[in-house]
Design an enzyme around this catalytic site. Structure first.
Site: not given
Length: 306
Positions: A221, A269
């Site tokens: 993250r 991502h």
């Protein structure tokens, strides 16, 4: 069972079509909607969950993330604490993550950035490489699989987790041995869950404990990382480089310094992306379990946050 889908990122069509094939599924709603949602028992969501959704679901019995991550639910104040939350555990997600990190480690080991620069200059140079020591922070579903595959590929592998783990071929450390773990690395891979304790864990103090020249791979993250601390350590030549797939803000703003930094590789991502085809198998299994009042698979521990 009626279901509400809430995702502003993905096209819900494939999810709706897949869930409709279950005989246990009644009506499927897609947020936003003005329809009466009082019969909805299951909420399937990917971040962010819009304000006011939960209050329209008086008979809600189960919430599932549509990805492996659940931090967007753990930190959302509108999520009730008395309703079970599950996450997607999918072999495809695990394999994709392992492949991405293996690619990143090997590209660093073989100095692909320099090879690409040499090609642009029509310069022939056979670059030697060394065996690397790779450390994996987080030995859950994704990190544990990665550690095993790195070892199988011939790397010297160590792993760090909150509690002691045992993985064949992997030197495992617990939370009381973090400094020792960090001191023996050429590459640091972050796959920790995001919890209040791990926010900002990749900071100047921690990363400074790695050997000079260590390379960072963050695929967990964005808020694990203190951005300015990474840039400082790169500019001081303590860290040799970084590949980053996750960020505090996504998409990464155009003016963010990561884009232009010569020692940072940015990917949007994509290390591991949920596939509706494979994730739907788990959702349907949990629908059956909810209807038959048996324990749900891959339920989140609300106290630990993952």
């Amino acid at each position: 069972m009626d279901i509400l889908l809430s995702t502003s990122v993905w096209d819900p069509k494939a999810w709706v079509e897949g869930l409709s094939q279950s005989e246990l599924v009644g009506k499927i709603y897609v947020w936003p909607t003005e329809e009466d949602l009082s019969n909805v028992q299951a909420l399937f969501v990917w971040k962010p969950l819009a304000e006011g959704v939960i209050e329209k679901l008086p008979n809600l019995k189960w919430i599932s993330s549509l990805g492996a991550g659940v931090d967007h639910l753990m930190t959302d104040p509108q999520i009730p604490r008395n309703i079970p939350i599950t996450r997607i555990v999918d072999p495809n997600l695990t394999t994709d993550m392992t492949n991405y990190v293996m690619m990143s480690v090997i590209m660093h080991q073989r100095n692909f950035r320099l090879l690409q620069q040499n090609q642009q200059k029509s310069h022939w140079e056979r670059i030697t490489y060394n065996k690397l020591r790779v450390g994996v922070m987080g030995l859950g579903e994704l990190g544990g699989h990665l550690a095993k595959q790195l070892y199988a590929a011939g790397f010297e592998v160590s792993g760090y987790s909150r509690t002691q783990k045992q993985i064949e071929g992997v030197k495992c450390y617990d939370e009381n041995q973090l400094d020792t773990f960090l001191s023996e690395l050429d590459v640091l891979v972050n796959l920790l869950p995001i919890t209040p304790k791990t926010v900002g864990i990749l900071n100047y103090e921690l990363l400074s404990k790695t050997p000079k020249g260590c390379y960072l791979i963050n695929v967990a993250r964005g808020n694990h990382l203190v951005d300015n601390d990474l840039i400082k350590l790169l500019d001081e030549n303590h860290l040799s480089g970084a590949i980053l797939d996750v960020f505090h803000q996504e998409p990464l703003p155009n003016d963010h310094p990561f884009w232009a930094h010569k020692k940072i590789t940015v990917t949007p991502h994509v290390a591991s992306v949920t596939s509706p085809e494979s994730a739907l198998k788990l959702l349907k299994e949990n629908i059956d379990r909810l209807v038959n009042e048996t324990p749900l698979l891959h339920q989140v521990d609300l106290n630990r946050g993952y």
